[in-house]
Write a protein that holds these residues in place. Sequence first.
Motif, PDB file in Angstrom:
ATOM      1  N   ASP A 261      -8.907   9.773  -1.738  1.00  0.00           N
ATOM      2  CA  ASP A 261     -10.216   9.005  -2.228  1.00  0.00           C
ATOM      3  C   ASP A 261     -10.344   9.214  -3.623  1.00  0.00           C
ATOM      4  OD1 ASP A 261     -10.683   8.465   0.452  1.00  0.00           O
ATOM      5  OD2 ASP A 261     -11.734  10.263   0.699  1.00  0.00           O
TER       6      ASP A 261
ATOM      7  N   GLU B 111     -22.059   8.803  -4.555  1.00  0.00           N
ATOM      8  CA  GLU B 111     -22.377   8.526  -3.059  1.00  0.00           C
ATOM      9  C   GLU B 111     -23.592   8.368  -2.756  1.00  0.00           C
ATOM     10  OE1 GLU B 111     -19.433  11.083  -1.425  1.00  0.00           O
ATOM     11  OE2 GLU B 111     -18.099   9.373  -1.127  1.00  0.00           O
TER      12      GLU B 111
ATOM     13  N   LYS C 248     -13.856   2.226   0.243  1.00  0.00           N
ATOM     14  CA  LYS C 248     -13.083   3.312  -0.293  1.00  0.00           C
ATOM     15  C   LYS C 248     -11.644   2.707  -0.926  1.00  0.00           C
ATOM     16  CE  LYS C 248     -15.019   7.460   1.749  1.00  0.00           C
ATOM     17  NZ  LYS C 248     -16.033   8.033   0.755  1.00  0.00           N
TER      18      LYS C 248
END
Length: 355
Positions: free
Chosen positions: A67, A151, A268
Amino acid sequence: MHLRNSKNVGHYLFGRGSFDSLSEILNPRRSLGPVVFLIDHYFENQYLSKRCPIQEGDPVFYVETTDEPTTDQINSIRDRISGTVGAVVGIGGGATLDVAKAVSNLLGNPGRAEDYQGFDLLPGPGIFKVGVPTISGTGTETSRTCVMLNERKNLKLGMNSDYSIFDQIILDSTLSATVPRDQYFFTAMDTYIHCIESLLGKGRHALADAYSDQSISLCREIFMSDDMMSDENREKLMVASFLGGLAIANSNTGIIHPLSYGLSAVFKAHHGMANCIVMDVADEFYPNETVEFREFAKRQGIKIPKGIAAKADRNTFDRLYAVAIRNEKPLMNALGPNFKNILSQEKVFELYRRM
Ligand code: NAD
Ligand code: ZN
């Protein structure tokens, strides 16, 4: 007109085999403290990590790049480093290089990674930082930012600052031989896209244009040839990426990057691939360039993924729109101050639906 007092990387070493000079470059820094190595996880247990001049006491982190980097990841690495550090070395793609820049910045400044997401927020320099790209295209090696996902805030934004620029980079094209073909293409297109966005933007000028023109011309040579990954082409791509980074450091991106950031934040999707997905539906904004881009992909046998947002619900579209539209500087560069009228919520939904 906005004038920018531009800064370049401190030193750059270019050439096949130049990686082996890393030890010599680090030696003068060692009297100040150990060297922190941030190495893409792909290289753990690979020959390259054995060639790294790692000494006893050097903190080594294999950076997970499945990621994209997050602010939490940067904070956690910084929290695991104690005492004075002599240098920070990043070895990998854009993700690992960005992690190295951000960690260096945090080692030299108080606070947390999210405090510096934005423009010129860092009060002072980080630790002497060295970047060694192992895949080419992002221009991270020459840019003044290090991009991270936040996030909690649904945000993808970098520490944009002269302090984010590497003090030293090493451009050794032998390191990119093992990159998977699709990934090679997707990352490479980042420099092509940086340059077309810069050239078609309102903030263009002769200096940024010169970097962009040369980078695009190298991309044409590479991607219209039979083998984009030949030794010569990998070397040319390292130069194209270097120049693309300088182009974007002196100008701005356009429509592709903001929409691509939406795909990264919500699904993502990796930056290079996300850019290519957006590029494939961007004909009305970049008519000639989308045609050329598809020609490159066809010639190299690369398939651009389709359908990423096809089944998204209303809430997901809202999140995609929120991430994309927040990128005011690139969108103004592409469309002017009334960009929200052209890129209405409906228009953005429609584009995402076709990706
Ligand atoms: P990456 O760093 O995400 O790496 C992609 C994949 O390639 C990873 O799986 C990695 O393990 C693999 N890889 C790297 N080198 C390899 C090698 N030599 N052999 C085999 N595998 C290898 O890819 P990227 O496209 O270079 O970087 C994307 C990131 O760069 C994103 O996080 C994006 O936000 C950031 N970015 C930053 C800037 C900037 O100016 N700071 C600009 C553009 C993009
Ligand atoms: Zn990019």
